[in-house]
Design a protein around this motif. Structure first.
Motif, PDB file in Angstrom:
ATOM      1  N   UNK A   6     -15.738 -57.322 -19.812  1.00  0.00           N
ATOM      2  CA  UNK A   6     -16.212 -56.727 -21.260  1.00  0.00           C
ATOM      3  C   UNK A   6     -15.321 -56.371 -22.302  1.00  0.00           C
ATOM      4  N   UNK A   7     -14.069 -56.121 -21.976  1.00  0.00           N
ATOM      5  CA  UNK A   7     -13.062 -55.850 -22.928  1.00  0.00           C
ATOM      6  C   UNK A   7     -12.029 -56.927 -22.906  1.00  0.00           C
ATOM      7  N   UNK A   8     -11.962 -57.706 -23.992  1.00  0.00           N
ATOM      8  CA  UNK A   8     -11.250 -58.888 -24.231  1.00  0.00           C
ATOM      9  C   UNK A   8      -9.594 -58.451 -23.732  1.00  0.00           C
ATOM     10  N   UNK A  11     -26.519 -56.967 -30.369  1.00  0.00           N
ATOM     11  CA  UNK A  11     -27.209 -58.542 -30.536  1.00  0.00           C
ATOM     12  C   UNK A  11     -26.387 -59.514 -29.448  1.00  0.00           C
ATOM     13  N   UNK A  12     -26.338 -59.026 -28.297  1.00  0.00           N
ATOM     14  CA  UNK A  12     -25.590 -59.921 -27.560  1.00  0.00           C
ATOM     15  C   UNK A  12     -23.996 -60.108 -27.409  1.00  0.00           C
ATOM     16  N   UNK A  13     -23.465 -59.468 -28.672  1.00  0.00           N
ATOM     17  CA  UNK A  13     -22.157 -59.415 -28.620  1.00  0.00           C
ATOM     18  C   UNK A  13     -21.340 -58.624 -28.010  1.00  0.00           C
ATOM     19  N   UNK A  14     -20.134 -58.781 -27.597  1.00  0.00           N
ATOM     20  CA  UNK A  14     -19.144 -57.639 -27.126  1.00  0.00           C
ATOM     21  C   UNK A  14     -18.067 -57.370 -28.090  1.00  0.00           C
ATOM     22  N   UNK A  15     -18.132 -56.361 -28.908  1.00  0.00           N
ATOM     23  CA  UNK A  15     -17.347 -56.386 -30.066  1.00  0.00           C
ATOM     24  C   UNK A  15     -16.172 -55.596 -29.807  1.00  0.00           C
ATOM     25  N   UNK A  16     -14.867 -56.095 -29.903  1.00  0.00           N
ATOM     26  CA  UNK A  16     -13.612 -55.321 -29.540  1.00  0.00           C
ATOM     27  C   UNK A  16     -12.878 -55.421 -30.798  1.00  0.00           C
ATOM     28  N   UNK A  17     -11.726 -54.509 -30.776  1.00  0.00           N
ATOM     29  CA  UNK A  17     -10.502 -54.398 -31.934  1.00  0.00           C
ATOM     30  C   UNK A  17     -11.370 -53.603 -33.117  1.00  0.00           C
ATOM     31  N   UNK A  18     -10.716 -52.458 -33.012  1.00  0.00           N
ATOM     32  CA  UNK A  18     -11.441 -51.747 -34.200  1.00  0.00           C
ATOM     33  C   UNK A  18     -11.789 -52.321 -35.658  1.00  0.00           C
ATOM     34  N   UNK A  19     -10.634 -52.746 -36.392  1.00  0.00           N
ATOM     35  CA  UNK A  19     -10.748 -53.517 -37.540  1.00  0.00           C
ATOM     36  C   UNK A  19     -11.833 -54.574 -37.711  1.00  0.00           C
ATOM     37  N   UNK A  20     -11.949 -55.373 -36.454  1.00  0.00           N
ATOM     38  CA  UNK A  20     -12.684 -56.273 -36.544  1.00  0.00           C
ATOM     39  C   UNK A  20     -13.997 -56.174 -36.467  1.00  0.00           C
ATOM     40  N   UNK A  21     -14.438 -54.858 -35.536  1.00  0.00           N
ATOM     41  CA  UNK A  21     -15.855 -54.388 -35.355  1.00  0.00           C
ATOM     42  C   UNK A  21     -16.109 -53.826 -36.749  1.00  0.00           C
ATOM     43  N   UNK A  22     -15.216 -53.076 -37.573  1.00  0.00           N
ATOM     44  CA  UNK A  22     -15.617 -52.569 -38.873  1.00  0.00           C
ATOM     45  C   UNK A  22     -16.086 -53.749 -39.636  1.00  0.00           C
ATOM     46  N   UNK A  23     -15.249 -54.785 -39.673  1.00  0.00           N
ATOM     47  CA  UNK A  23     -15.450 -55.950 -40.731  1.00  0.00           C
ATOM     48  C   UNK A  23     -16.847 -56.577 -40.169  1.00  0.00           C
ATOM     49  N   UNK A  24     -17.050 -56.883 -38.912  1.00  0.00           N
ATOM     50  CA  UNK A  24     -18.398 -57.455 -38.534  1.00  0.00           C
ATOM     51  C   UNK A  24     -19.412 -56.547 -39.296  1.00  0.00           C
TER      52      UNK A  24
END
Length: 217
Positions: free
Chosen positions: A47-49, A59-72
């Motif tokens: 779960x942690x890339x 929504x089925x995503x496992x989002x990592x990296x703080x800035x990428x999460x924020x941008x998403x």
């Protein structure tokens, strides 16, 4: 659909994700990682890339990296600018806010007063005049780019809130535009709701530092 944020019981690298989800009006709950076993299980399950927290399930995503999460989440709420020029400015200023914010991330982990003394001597004299100038150039609407809140504003807000809480409002007095910005951001209904909710963790203290270290080391 709500999101689930996995992180320690503190702000840390997850706070930019919380602030952005709040500004994007994305409901979320918090799964607190307190034990090494929880962390190791998440890693073993893939779960942690990069083997790091925070992680957000959405929504089925496992989002990592703080800035990428924020941008998403900023992208979903149209907080990244309305044209190419705005998008570029927002991204540059957001990245600048991340550099600025890094001066405070080790608060408690390498001392409390030591971190603040260094930030006052180096980061604050460098970054506050820049952001104050950018706010001034954008006019009197209290935002960094354009006429509405953007990810750049959310990034700066995180740092300014830290300064206000840990060092006091007097540190911002030489920067009138930054003070106006803080007032504008705090008056945002969604931001205000988050800042006054139980979803916002406490500032770093010795208990939090010890808990994080027990999970990671």
């Amino acid at each position: 659909m709500s999101a689930t944020l996995y992180y320690f019981d503190g702000r840390g690298k997850a706070e930019i994700a919380r602030l952005t989800m709040a500004a994007a009006n994305i409901p979320f709950n918090h799964e607190t990682i307190r034990e090494k076993k929880q962390f190791e299980t998440m890693k073993s399950e893939g779960k942690l890339l990069f083997g790091q927290l925070p992680m957000v399930e959405f929504e089925g995503h496992q989002l990592v990296q703080s800035s990428s999460i924020a941008r998403f989440f900023a992208n979903r709420a149209n907080l990244l600018g309305s044209n190419e020029e705005e998008k570029l400015k927002i991204d540059i200023l957001f990245e600048g806010s991340r550099d600025f914010n890094s001066a405070f991330m080790s608060y408690g982990f390498v001392g409390f007063t030591e971190v603040l003394d260094k930030a006052k001597a180096t980061a604050m004299p460098k970054y506050l005049p820049i952001f104050n100038s950018m706010l001034s150039k954008n006019g009197s609407n209290g935002y960094l780019v354009g006429s509405k809140i953007s990810l750049a504003d959310i990034g700066l807000l995180e740092v300014v809130l830290t300064i206000e809480e840990l060092l006091g409002q007097d540190e911002l007095k030489p920067y009138a535009e930054v003070q106006n910005f803080l007032t504008t951001m705090k008056s945002n209904e969604l931001i205000h709701k988050y800042l006054n909710s139980k979803l916002r963790p406490r500032k770093n203290d010795e208990k939090y530092v010890a808990e994080v270290k027990s999970v990671l080391y």
